[in-house]
Design a protein around this motif. Sequence first.
Motif, short mmCIF file in Angstrom:
data_model
loop_
_atom_site.label_atom_id
_atom_site.label_comp_id
_atom_site.label_asym_id
_atom_site.label_seq_id
_atom_site.Cartn_x
_atom_site.Cartn_y
_atom_site.Cartn_z
N ALA A 100 6.59 -33.28 29.43
CA ALA A 100 7.07 -34.68 30.11
C ALA A 100 5.95 -35.48 30.72
CB ALA A 100 7.87 -34.19 31.11
N TRP A 101 4.87 -34.68 31.13
CA TRP A 101 3.84 -35.36 31.89
C TRP A 101 2.68 -35.95 30.63
CZ3 TRP A 101 2.78 -30.75 35.61
CH2 TRP A 101 3.78 -31.06 36.57
N PHE A 102 2.56 -35.12 29.68
CA PHE A 102 1.62 -35.58 28.61
C PHE A 102 1.88 -35.97 27.19
CE2 PHE A 102 -0.03 -32.30 31.66
CZ PHE A 102 -1.12 -33.18 32.29
N GLY A 103 3.22 -35.81 27.01
CA GLY A 103 3.85 -36.10 25.72
C GLY A 103 3.86 -34.91 24.73
N ALA A 104 3.09 -33.88 25.10
CA ALA A 104 3.15 -32.59 24.31
C ALA A 104 2.91 -31.57 25.45
CB ALA A 104 2.26 -32.83 23.15
N THR A 105 3.30 -30.35 24.94
CA THR A 105 2.68 -29.21 25.63
C THR A 105 1.45 -28.95 25.45
OG1 THR A 105 5.06 -28.17 25.24
CG2 THR A 105 3.33 -26.82 26.18
N PRO A 106 0.47 -28.71 26.59
CA PRO A 106 -0.79 -28.33 26.46
C PRO A 106 -1.18 -27.05 25.68
CG PRO A 106 -0.37 -28.96 28.56
CD PRO A 106 1.08 -29.01 27.87
N PRO A 107 -1.79 -27.08 24.58
CA PRO A 107 -1.73 -25.69 23.95
C PRO A 107 -2.45 -24.66 24.54
CG PRO A 107 -3.29 -27.08 23.00
CD PRO A 107 -2.43 -27.89 24.00
N ASP A 108 -2.33 -23.37 24.35
CA ASP A 108 -3.13 -22.24 24.59
C ASP A 108 -4.38 -22.46 24.18
OD1 ASP A 108 -2.50 -19.32 25.93
OD2 ASP A 108 -4.11 -19.40 24.30
N LEU A 109 -5.49 -22.11 24.84
CA LEU A 109 -6.85 -22.21 24.41
C LEU A 109 -7.74 -21.03 24.09
CD1 LEU A 109 -8.22 -25.17 27.08
CD2 LEU A 109 -6.97 -25.23 24.60
N THR A 110 -6.61 -19.91 24.19
CA THR A 110 -7.44 -18.72 23.77
C THR A 110 -8.26 -18.71 22.62
OG1 THR A 110 -5.46 -17.54 24.99
CG2 THR A 110 -7.46 -15.82 23.64
N VAL A 111 -7.59 -19.28 21.55
CA VAL A 111 -8.46 -19.32 20.15
C VAL A 111 -8.55 -20.53 19.82
CG1 VAL A 111 -7.70 -16.89 19.48
CG2 VAL A 111 -6.08 -18.95 18.86
N ILE A 112 -8.60 -21.58 20.61
CA ILE A 112 -8.99 -23.03 20.37
C ILE A 112 -10.04 -23.25 19.49
CG2 ILE A 112 -10.03 -23.71 22.47
CD1 ILE A 112 -7.53 -25.81 20.34
N ALA A 113 -11.13 -22.54 20.00
CA ALA A 113 -12.52 -22.61 19.20
C ALA A 113 -12.24 -21.94 17.86
CB ALA A 113 -13.48 -22.14 19.99
N ARG A 114 -11.39 -21.33 17.39
CA ARG A 114 -11.23 -20.69 15.95
C ARG A 114 -10.41 -21.78 15.09
NH1 ARG A 114 -10.73 -14.19 16.03
NH2 ARG A 114 -11.38 -14.84 13.73
N SER A 115 -9.47 -22.41 15.80
CA SER A 115 -8.53 -23.45 15.09
C SER A 115 -9.31 -24.85 15.01
CB SER A 115 -7.04 -23.42 15.75
OG SER A 115 -7.50 -23.85 17.11
N ARG A 116 -10.25 -25.14 16.12
CA ARG A 116 -10.95 -26.32 16.18
C ARG A 116 -12.55 -25.88 16.20
NH1 ARG A 116 -8.80 -31.48 15.39
NH2 ARG A 116 -6.71 -31.47 16.32
N ASP A 117 -13.23 -26.68 15.37
CA ASP A 117 -14.69 -26.49 15.13
C ASP A 117 -15.37 -26.57 16.63
OD1 ASP A 117 -16.90 -26.16 13.10
OD2 ASP A 117 -17.52 -27.77 14.40
N PRO A 118 -16.38 -25.55 16.95
CA PRO A 118 -16.95 -25.93 18.14
C PRO A 118 -17.57 -27.18 18.30
CG PRO A 118 -17.11 -23.69 17.44
CD PRO A 118 -16.65 -24.43 16.36
N ASP A 119 -18.18 -27.94 17.40
CA ASP A 119 -18.80 -29.09 17.18
C ASP A 119 -17.71 -30.18 17.61
OD1 ASP A 119 -21.01 -27.81 16.36
OD2 ASP A 119 -20.80 -28.53 14.42
N TRP A 120 -16.32 -29.97 17.04
CA TRP A 120 -15.39 -30.96 17.42
C TRP A 120 -15.07 -30.93 18.91
CZ3 TRP A 120 -10.62 -31.25 19.47
CH2 TRP A 120 -9.94 -32.43 19.49
#
Length: 245
Positions: A100-120
């Motif tokens: 409701a606040w951000f338009g989408a549920t903030p994702p869990d960040l445990t493996v965010i660096a594996r799904s998103r490149d660290p440079d990104w």
Amino acid sequence: MKSKLILFLAAWLPAAVFASGAPVHLDRAPVNVNDKISLQKGARLFVNYCLNCHSANYMRYSRLTDLGLTEQQIADNLLFTQEKVGQPMTIALRPADGKAWFGATPPDLTVIARSRDPDWLYTYLRSFYRDPSRPTGWNNTVFPNVGMPHVLWELQGEQVAHFKTVKDHEGREQHVFDRFELIKPGKMSRAEYDAAVGDLVNYLVYMGEPAQAKRKQLGIIVIFFLLGLAVLTYYLKKEFWKDVH
């Protein structure tokens, strides 16, 4: 499970759409998971600025002892609620409220660096700019129309983005990012902020696989063991077959 996947895709869809347009230059993230001081600084930033909205449900506070922290230091400096050192990094924010606040549920960040490149991630966290047209007042050149506000703005300060018009190979005009202009300084200089974001991204990389450093060390030991065993086996074979013609 299916609904969570749909929410995650909805949160990141704008980035996928943008990726089909003009390419974004990504700066190299200073990742070194063997730098425990950097990881400690990154963990502090993560707990203070990210863990309010983003969870890390697959990471326990107790794993921070691998970074050289004692359980008492973790409890005194990184725990601000009634959580225990052995518990995972959860948050009180309900998914419905986050959506409701951000338009989408903030994702869990445990493996965010594996799904998103660290440079990104490194470039993204340094590319927020003021945009009055957005609900949060912030936008991002790497992730256009992002719902996330700039939580590190007090450290970086406020900047505006300047765009320029260029023509592609087919003669069509496009508005592309040109440069940032700092309009309100933050608590850190640009170099200090870049270093702080580097520490945060370094921690996100570590959090995606806390055993990475030990795994690599063990791998090197195994390789040297196998090389030594190969040499021993070779000379043993020569000894067994020396009288065979």
